[in-house]
Design an enzyme around this catalytic site. Structure first.
Site, PDB file in Angstrom:
ATOM      1  CD  GLU A   1      -4.437   0.567   3.932  1.00 11.20           C
ATOM      2  OE1 GLU A   1      -5.135  -0.097   4.739  1.00 11.20           O
ATOM      3  OE2 GLU A   1      -4.905   1.441   3.190  1.00 11.20           O
TER       4      GLU A   1
ATOM      5  CB  SER B   1     -15.530  -0.790   5.896  1.00 13.28           C
ATOM      6  OG  SER B   1     -16.581   0.129   5.687  1.00 13.28           O
TER       7      SER B   1
ATOM      8  CG  HIS C   1       8.523  -0.524 -16.268  1.00  5.42           C
ATOM      9  ND1 HIS C   1       8.879   0.785 -16.482  1.00  5.42           N
ATOM     10  CD2 HIS C   1       9.561  -1.278 -16.731  1.00  5.42           C
ATOM     11  CE1 HIS C   1      10.075   0.823 -17.078  1.00  5.42           C
ATOM     12  NE2 HIS C   1      10.515  -0.409 -17.228  1.00  5.42           N
TER      13      HIS C   1
ATOM     14  CE  LYS D   1     -12.635  -2.631   1.327  1.00  6.60           C
ATOM     15  NZ  LYS D   1     -12.386  -1.235   1.255  1.00  6.60           N
TER      16      LYS D   1
END
Lengths: 445, 445, 445, 445
Positions: free
Chosen positions: B291, B278, B156, B284
């Site tokens: 992804e 970024s 979970h 970043k």
């Protein structure tokens, strides 16, 4: 008894209802298999010295009783107990007192449900072998009876070349043979034991997983406990896929049949008892059974995709999303049990209108043969093609007199049957193995 | 030369454009395989006495030349020639005159494309065996290097029990092992020869299909000619599925990695050269590579479904819809060639932050162990559970001192590697067989 | 220039390739729209005092030049520059020096791409209004020409009741009318401005977002910056859905047409220039154009689903997965530009075989009318139904002599056209508004 | 009574079971709506002189009684009667004798079921407006209470810029607002009357369709009778889509929440009564409710796709496949009734851990602001970016002292609420209109 995780708090009733969902209904279908898995776990605890022989026997006997009750529709899962695991442990505790509370040592609902669903799938996949094989046999029977009837072959839904009713039926038999092979692959995939991996990170108790696997008739141990949880959704997808793939074969047959039995094609008809009527058009005899084979194939495919996306993009380890994986599995089992018999009914009973078929065998169907015949006589094929096209255009085409080579039905059908035999023999051995294993675990269930 | 079906009419240019679509681009990927299939067909015509030995040799030599040209990017498919089959026949006619027009006797573009795509898929599925096996090896390497590092196990998305970096990596290895098995099943499925079935209703010419299958290194003849056409879409689906299933394993790894490498979890990092930045936030370092593994897995799954629905609800026999089946097949091959190396790059190079991992090993992770330990001492498990829950609630829980049993890494990894060996050995034999067959057909390609 | 996020590190070339993907190709389609969005941003910076008037003018002029270059196919996006945003900023810097570096203040590629894609979708949705309206007009034209031709109406693919060619064609017109309404809803959905929300958490610069929205001709500001990023995928889905829904209407027409133009039904034919042939069967005239409308509709639906799942289960805020959202959007625009003209070609040119239609108007089609007529005379409907069923069974059914009431074509067609007018008027106003806005931003583009 | 199409034959029981499927269960949900539609049809027959006033009154009264019985769970649909239409006509005949048999004049089950499902969808879509509006209100309440709490904003699941709990919650409110707009579009789509089109080819009886539409409170007549049948599946898809789109918004919230409430992020917690536990890990408090929102959103999306493919590639006119369209419609209604209240429960009750949030507001979040601030001082943005990147790298970055501009919460929230008001006002008018219409048709139901 209460929820297994009861710690004294009262859950919000709306949230309880939301999280329990359909489990009390769907899990009824899993009780039998959870009892088998639990019996294997009890024996494994016994081997590890965590239960003595008498305790394990008493648990096994009571689990067998639960399985029998469930088989008779007399085992209930009350909403407040959430799922079959809780209802079973609760029943054991009610019947055996403190001993019931011992069964959960070294396991978790996470490996328990993985095992129950796997046993369910394995059992149904084996039935599918029979059902598919029987449907192939039914198709081949029909080919043997009526296969020689000539019938146009279509490409682009346009008459293309000479074919036959038998060639058309046999195509479905061969496609099902491929699915029979695929169900065999499914059985191989499912043939590994998830039990003994606890919540997904193993158990500190010294459980002999190879022994558990043997007890349950599994060839392999599913080694990595995280992978056991990650494989939920993944394996269920393969199960529902196998069903959806079979259904897709039936769907193609159904689509063809609807087309070939239109008033306009008229090759086939359904006997009245297989048709349904209209509430306002007295003349209608509709092929609802075939339309629903088509539609139910779509639905089954959609459930496969539901599982694929359900399992996607979840972190590894157990997630509650897996609750919704059970529904499509049970659904697929039920659909297969409905689709294949309906299909066989149609295959056995449909009417072949030989006059309409004969009338449809127009000369143009032989145009390619004419071109190939010229090619056999030495004309380059592309030139032969244009010369036949010209004669068709000038309307003076006549098909070559030489008849088609005699069809090779007998060998082709024999070959298909031989393959079915070989594939079902593997399945039968598999079935014997697991039947013996389950019988030993729950002798009286 | 013109379209193969040219009969003198001028097609509507808008409709021509619409029907040709992307074929001239996509078919470039099939030229090599169509040449192999065509060479086998030429040899089959020779055996049937429809070509003499010199003719067959000349065709084979020219087909080899086309395959070489295609390999060097120097074979073009002009829009007006529609597809690779036309372009190849056109090339043969230009080079060999009338002889070029003889190659199409006894076949159709329908069985020709089925064969070319099947050869394409078979070839790529074999590469996938290597790629997947290499990725498993890469994961196991990393486990051997760093696997003992402790790490919380999650259910979970909540800390659940003690786990390790190795257990987590090995779960991916095992899931890939399952896919390796599935690619083997795919290869078995694909291992039947569609050539010699013409437009879908056989050919009147006396072609020896078993011989053709042998020439191409296929184990089985795909017997029923209608089924050959009906299996288009069906087999391609299995191919794309195998890719999508591999990608789903990578996707789960990627999702986990993104989570475990957040600032908040901090277990892992990517080295700077694997991150992107970024345009406005100088701080970043983004895990774009992971992804995109996730997103490309979604895309691949969607293409699988595209094929499944593309093939659904079509009448049997060839339909032009099958044109759109080629795109997703080529796409899947390209995606696999991109995804697996990217995955390995990450597996090899990611950084393990042992401090963060150590800090995350909180005592609660041992609560289940504590309960199981009480169970080992004879307390019924359910009672032990409640007692540990109480001590957690009163904040006086301390984990049992006894350490976890030593992990069984060495055996587990060895067992995985052994399975990989066995599965890849089968694939290697398969590869040798078809390599020899193709080499013989097109010796100089 | 380099990647916008260049901080001196060298990215891994395999990972760079993997992350860049198809962007350099796909983004070419967005350059025009990114220039418009950038011009609006420049004007907003000017209003905020961050650029002076001369600077903003110079930026706008250079952006117009880029848009012109892109329109002529002369603007390239090199792989190392990743995407159109980088290529445009790089071009601006090369052309205008330091001023080029100022354009990115107060924005991020995240809101920039959201804006460019939104402008792209808005522009194409407007075209779809025209295309769909034109297709409806084309259908209605054909109804006016040939609509009265009688034709059986089917249920369950079985002759059911009398219908007409016009009723059948008009059904497609009405279904498209519904899609025209839906495209209007899409335009309303898209009519909000994402620009000015930076990376997804706003910008500290005092940018007047209402002004930006006005400059770009948007009715609403998309208020919440997180929602701007979360709406990526969501809005694109709606765009692709609208296309897929239109395609589904064409697909149904295509499916009907393929059926009704089989040799067996024979109601319609395609003129030779709209058909394609077979490589081996000289007699074939195949409806490939309609089969491909069907298949491309499937493909478009699959891309819609691709987007739906791509966006699912992602954390809020920008994720790199959104890179893959652009492909299906551009794809949908291209497919619509191909599908609707192909459809119109067929609608205008298909041949109606009145003899075959007349022959198909069998008496049974009037059975329901006969039953209803009895009902009008006072017999309860269910009894009338059984009495007609009996006469059909005894083969002495004769249809009621009274003819069908005169069709209400003129009113029905007028009503459809009126609705089209009303819906396209709204779209036209919308188009005028945004055309004026974009013209003002990039006067010379 | 028997099946409506009973002509004396005995259907095959296996095929009967297969074709009836779940209809007897699912249709119970439609009885109420079928009674409304039937009452409108009776009144239309009255207006056409086919029933007298007393007959129509008696039918309406009995239909009202059936609707009441159904509301109390006391109306059954026996398997042999197949569906609600048959059961209702059977009940009418039992109660009213011959008059019951008159209701079916001029209609067919085909337009009858289209009408009943449309009324069902319209009724539920109106409820969705309320439910969605209430959920938005609930989110805005929470923003007003706790919205100012600072929170990092994420891109790529990496800390990016300063955000707040309110900005995050408001993003969900805005996304739901978009769905509220979409439900309005759905209502507009559904707002046309299918009744009076018979089996799909009109009726010879002089029925006033505009009158029927008025009686049922529909704004438009669905003109083309073929389109009425073709729109089955199509309109149901839009209904299920609207539900799936709402669920997708909840799913994103759920995904975020699961992440932000991990032990590692720790921003939020669930109160114990909203969590569930583990059967073996006493320490667990699991966010099952959110995991199931995520999973049920997936399931709903899958059902949308099921409908899209169910309706695809079918010939025009009624096909039995449409039977399976009802299930997902009823399912979507039930899911929405479960999902939105569960969501509100979470939104109202979740705990905000301000300490954890405060600790997460690291200086790097201000890096973009620092760069933008330099840009405001005249440094070209790209240069400012690199200078901040350098200071971060050298670890001497300190965020600009100037605080963020005061948030514009009050206006933003007011604007959202205003939009909700406007959209719900339209829905409320709609509801009044149809409520009045239905009340008049079945006054005592």
């Amino acid at each position: 008894m209460k929820r297994l995780w009861d710690k004294g708090d009262q859950p919000d009733s709306l949230v309880h209802r939301f999280t329990v969902g359909d489990d009390p209904q769907i899990d009824l279908r899993l009780v039998h298999f959870d009892c088998i898995g639990s019996a294997a776990h009890a024996r494994t605890l016994q081997r590890a010295g965590l239960l003595d022989g008498v305790e394990a026997d008493r648990l096994a006997a009571e689990l067998a009783r639960i399985a029998r009750l469930a088989g008779e529709g007399r085992f209930a899962i009350p909403d407040e107990l959430e799922d079959c695991h809780t209802a079973i442990e609760s029943h054991l505790t009610a019947a055996l007192g403190e001993l019931g509370g011992k069964i959960h040592a070294g396991r978790s609902r996470n490996d328990q449900i993985a095992a129950a669903v796997r046993l369910f799938m394995r059992s149904h996949a084996l039935r599918w072998c029979d059902e598919v094989a029987e449907t192939i046999a039914c198709l081949i029977d029909r080919v043997r009876r009526d296969g020689e009837a000539p019938m146009p072959g279509y490409t682009h839904t346009r008459p293309a070349m000479p074919s036959s009713v038998g060639l058309w039926l046999h195509a479905t038999a061969e496609a099902l043979l491929e699915q029979l092979r695929a169900v065999g692959h499914l059985l191989e995939l499912l043939d590994c034991c998830p039990l003994g991996t606890g919540a997904g990170y193993g158990t500190p108790l010294p459980l002999d997983r190879r022994h558990t696997a043997d007890l349950l008739g599994f060839a392999r141990v599913q080694r990595n406990p995280i992978d056991v949880q990650n494989s939920r959704g993944r394996m269920e997808t393969c199960f529902v896929r196998a069903a959806a793939d079979v259904a897709a074969v039936l769907e193609k047959f159904a689509g063809d049949f609807i087309l070939f039995s239109t008033a306009e094609f008229g090759f086939f008809s359904l006997p009245p008892e297989l048709t349904t009527g209209s509430s306002i058009m007295p003349q209608k005899n509709n092929p609802d059974v075939l339309e629903l084979i088509r539609a139910r194939a779509v639905r089954l495919r959609a459930r496969q995709h539901e599982l694929e996306w359900m399992a996607a993009k979840l972190p590894s380890g157990y997630n509650r999303d897996m609750q919704l994986v059970k529904g499509p599995v049970v659904f697929a089992a039920d659909e297969m049990a409905a689709l294949l018999p309906a299909m066989r009914r149609v295959v056995r009973m449909f009417v072949i209108n030989r006059d309409r078929l004969a009338a449809a065998m127009r000369p143009e169907l032989h145009a390619a043969r004419a071109a190939n015949q010229l090619a056999q006589q030495g004309v380059p094929f592309r030139e032969a093609y244009r010369s036949v096209a010209d004669s068709l255009r000038r309307d003076n085409f006549s098909p070559p007199s030489e008849v088609c080579p005699p069809s090779r039905w007998p060998e082709m059908l024999d070959a298909t049957e031989e393959d079915v035999c070989e594939l079902t023999r593997v399945a039968a051995d598999y079935r014997d193995r697991i039947f013996a294993a389950e019988k030993k675990l729950l002798p009286d269930a």
